[in-house]
Design an enzyme around this catalytic site. Structure first.
Site, mmCIF file in Angstrom:
data_model
loop_
_atom_site.group_PDB
_atom_site.id
_atom_site.type_symbol
_atom_site.label_atom_id
_atom_site.label_comp_id
_atom_site.label_asym_id
_atom_site.label_seq_id
_atom_site.Cartn_x
_atom_site.Cartn_y
_atom_site.Cartn_z
ATOM 1 N N TRP A 10 0.251 0.643 -0.554
ATOM 2 C CA TRP A 10 1.160 1.171 0.482
ATOM 3 C C TRP A 10 1.407 2.665 0.332
ATOM 4 C CZ3 TRP A 10 5.690 -2.957 0.722
ATOM 5 C CH2 TRP A 10 5.215 -4.113 1.345
ATOM 6 N N LYS A 11 1.015 3.219 -0.801
ATOM 7 C CA LYS A 11 1.295 4.637 -1.081
ATOM 8 C C LYS A 11 2.807 4.890 -0.904
ATOM 9 C CE LYS A 11 -3.442 5.626 0.103
ATOM 10 N NZ LYS A 11 -4.435 6.557 0.582
ATOM 11 N N GLU A 97 -5.337 10.714 -5.046
ATOM 12 C CA GLU A 97 -4.151 11.496 -4.642
ATOM 13 C C GLU A 97 -3.383 11.957 -5.882
ATOM 14 O OE1 GLU A 97 -2.739 8.553 -1.902
ATOM 15 O OE2 GLU A 97 -4.394 9.082 -0.566
ATOM 16 N N GLY A 233 -5.530 1.232 2.237
ATOM 17 C CA GLY A 233 -4.354 2.073 2.441
ATOM 18 C C GLY A 233 -3.722 1.789 3.794
ATOM 19 N N GLY A 234 -4.012 2.659 4.759
ATOM 20 C CA GLY A 234 -3.369 2.593 6.079
ATOM 21 C C GLY A 234 -3.378 1.209 6.714
HETATM 22 P P1 13P Z 1 -7.024 4.416 3.531
HETATM 23 O O1 13P Z 1 -7.396 2.960 3.638
HETATM 24 O O2 13P Z 1 -5.772 4.766 4.292
HETATM 25 O O3 13P Z 1 -8.184 5.309 3.839
HETATM 26 O O4 13P Z 1 -6.640 4.683 1.991
HETATM 27 C C1 13P Z 1 -7.511 4.253 1.014
HETATM 28 C C2 13P Z 1 -6.842 4.385 -0.295
HETATM 29 O O5 13P Z 1 -6.618 5.484 -0.784
HETATM 30 C C3 13P Z 1 -6.430 3.153 -0.979
HETATM 31 O O6 13P Z 1 -6.048 3.412 -2.290
#
Ligand code: 13P
Length: 252
Positions: A10-11, A97, A233-234
């Site tokens: 989920w970041k 990140e 992620g998204g």
């Molecule tokens: P996205 O799926 O938003 O590109 O992010 C990938 C990610 O960094 C999962 O750790």
């Protein structure tokens, strides 16, 4: 036989109320999610709530990071033992990140991996090259270097290890790696793991793809023989798309 995995990262997203709503919906879908292990990695602020909500559902949860010490004067850090205290099974380490924005080095990630493994967590180690490195034909060299340094002096983890190949240029951009490119790098990663951890460990370590995974591209990615699932992620922020992706991984 390796586990297939669908892992939600989920970041830095979701309030506790939003996390609760997600878990309530995921609980409904959980009984049908067979043939794939599903994992939710929320921010620390929602981790306790997610643990309570997902207890006994078959869905696992994990942290997005941890420190290498068990406790002490480390303002702002969270230890592997604290994650275990929340009954986390997993912890994401070395996400690009954190490498790029927070300045995490391979030496730091190596210490974190050792501490997480020591605490009985299963690390999800992220590796991947930048666009410039790919364009300069250095992708393999960069990933090899990350793996070798991050896993340096580590014994094969008894609880397990997961690797996520996440090319930096594919993260959050809507441009995923082609399934051929992902397969090529992931089979290379398995070869490297065999060198550093031994062939038995390499054979049972799930290796995932991450970077703009969605319900339209996951089936093609999963058709590759070495890819065991996805770090999402998204597309993991909505229950419906996370569950659809998890089902497509299960059926691959
Ligand atoms: P996205 O799926 O938003 O590109 O992010 C990938 C990610 O960094 C999962 O750790």
């Amino acid at each position: 036989m390796r586990n297939k995995l669908a892992i939600a990262n989920w970041k830095m997203n979701k309030s506790r109320a939003e996390a609760k709503e997600f878990c309530e919906q995921l609980r409904q879908a959980a009984p049908e999610l067979t043939g794939v292990e599903t994992v939710v990695c929320p921010p620390f602020t929602s981790l306790y709530l997610v643990a309570e909500q997902l207890e006994n559902t078959g869905v696992h949860w994990g942290g997005q990071n941890c420190f290498w010490e068990e406790q002490g004067a480390y303002t702002g850090e969270v230890s592997p033992l604290m994650l275990r205290d929340l009954r986390c099974r997993y912890v994401i380490l070395g996400h690009s990140e954190r490498r790029q924005i927070l300045g995490e080095t391979d030496a730091m990630i190596n210490r974190k991996l050792a501490a997480a493994i020591g605490a009985g967590l299963i690390p999800i180690l992220c590796v991947g090259e930048t666009l410039q490195e790919r364009e300069n034909h250095r992708a393999r060299e960069v990933v090899k270097e990350q793996l070798d340094q991050d896993l340096r002096n580590l014994a094969p983890p008894t609880a397990g290890l997961v690797i996520a190949y996440e090319p930096v240029w594919a993260i959050g951009t809507g441009v995923n790696a082609s399934s051929d490119d992902a397969q090529e790098m992931i089979s290379f990663i398995r070869e490297r793991l065999a060198q550093s951890l031994g062939p038995e460990s390499a054979a049972v370590t799930p290796i995932l793809y991450g970077g703009s995974v969605n319900s339209n591209n996951i089936a093609e990615i999963m058709a590759e023989k070495d890819i065991d699932g996805a770090l999402i992620g998204g597309a993991s922020l909505q229950v419906s798309s996370f569950v659809t992706i998890a089902r497509l991984i299960a059926n691959a």
